[in-house]
Design an enzyme around this catalytic site. Sequence first.
Site, PDB file in Angstrom:
ATOM      1  N   HIS A   1      -1.059  -9.853  15.072  1.00 52.06           N
ATOM      2  CA  HIS A   1      -0.098  -9.093  14.182  1.00 52.06           C
ATOM      3  C   HIS A   1       0.986  -8.281  14.869  1.00 52.06           C
ATOM      4  O   HIS A   1       0.892  -7.959  15.653  1.00 52.06           O
ATOM      5  CB  HIS A   1      -0.813  -8.192  13.060  1.00 52.06           C
ATOM      6  CG  HIS A   1       0.184  -7.589  12.237  1.00 52.06           C
ATOM      7  ND1 HIS A   1       0.546  -6.088  12.168  1.00 52.06           N
ATOM      8  CD2 HIS A   1       0.467  -7.888  10.997  1.00 52.06           C
ATOM      9  CE1 HIS A   1       1.209  -5.856  11.401  1.00 52.06           C
ATOM     10  NE2 HIS A   1       1.267  -6.760  10.456  1.00 52.06           N
TER      11      HIS A   1
ATOM     12  N   HIS B   1      -0.855  -9.354   1.535  1.00 46.51           N
ATOM     13  CA  HIS B   1      -0.753  -7.995   1.911  1.00 46.51           C
ATOM     14  C   HIS B   1      -1.678  -6.854   1.130  1.00 46.51           C
ATOM     15  O   HIS B   1      -1.326  -5.970   1.015  1.00 46.51           O
ATOM     16  CB  HIS B   1       0.697  -7.571   1.589  1.00 46.51           C
ATOM     17  CG  HIS B   1       1.508  -6.691   2.561  1.00 46.51           C
ATOM     18  ND1 HIS B   1       2.112  -5.456   1.997  1.00 46.51           N
ATOM     19  CD2 HIS B   1       1.780  -7.181   3.600  1.00 46.51           C
ATOM     20  CE1 HIS B   1       2.440  -4.941   3.250  1.00 46.51           C
ATOM     21  NE2 HIS B   1       2.586  -5.903   4.157  1.00 46.51           N
TER      22      HIS B   1
END
Length: 383
Positions: A286, A186
């Site tokens: 994504h 992340h």
Amino acid sequence: MKISDYELFEVPPRWLFLKLSTKDGRVGWGEPIVEGMAKTVRSATSELIQRHVLGRNPLEIEKLWQRMYRGNFYRGGPILMSAISGIDQALWDIKGKEMGVPVYELLGGRIRDKIQVYQWIGGDKPSELGTDAEEKVNSGFKALKMNATSEISRIEPPAFMDKVCDRVSEVRDSVGKEISIGIDFHGRASKTTAKKLAARLEQYEPMFIEEPVRPENNEALEKIAVHTETPIATGERMFSRWDFKNLLEEGSVDIIQPDLSHAGGISEVRRIASMAESHDVGLAPHCPLGPIALASCIQVDATSRNAVIQEQSLNIHYNKGNDLLDYLSNPEAFEFQNGYIEIPKSPGLGIEIREDYVREKAKENVDWHNPIWHHEDGRLAEW
């Protein structure tokens, strides 16, 4: 045929839907959103439509895309590209419906019958993942993704690294080696910590490590890559083919993850996918978002030889109150079987939006923002 009207709906859990209408009654849906900035993107989407789209032919998608992108002196970035993305999705939906074919037929036709999907396990701060992983595998998923860690400092002691490895080990032990596991950093780690973690996690044979560093520091990926044989994935916070150009040329990334609601929609991600293929790089769009974004991803997956796997948000920890299928009158469009989703055959994006339900949920106060984390000394931490 001309675009005559549009409406925007901010709906829970954190999505923004666009309805684009033509004068003769044709409707297309898009999902222009930056998670946590819905109101800002809503304003940008309205401005782009009013200036570049209303009164124009929706079938001239590339012409309209060029107007929206090149018609502004200041270009790119998450807000403008996300607004363009949602409009582009809606235009392709209209064109597919007008022609009576799925969008992928207009992109040259599908090259696959289905695409593998992965399922999220755990939350932002991962813990007790083994049972969750086993449940998802028992329900048919063959690939999982988890966050590697929560707050992480520039340099961490060995005990911290041990805890990260223990969590991944728990998942690997629970599901065995037949299941793929993606590990999402992340962008929380520095290159110093990312190098150490990448090397230590290699023993668990991850499917990939995602965003080992923030995209501002992508030049560090080359240094991280020499410390591991694990594929490196990134790209969710990159917004055009020009953002991906240097990354692909440097050769340190193995899988790119453009977002169909952030990186220029179907039109631009199709181009990015082709660029990646020419550099022997895989595509894994994504998509921790809503059904329109996922439907758009699948249209690109259907035509992209280098598409390897697709993210989807069913039961993801963000989806509180409403989930992926709630807004569809044909939820079977996203039926996952043995870890795959069938490429849809219906015209346009292949989904039917429950407009009455969208209007009902849009009356709610939706104000999602990502958490703000801090380190023990008070410094802001990467979320």
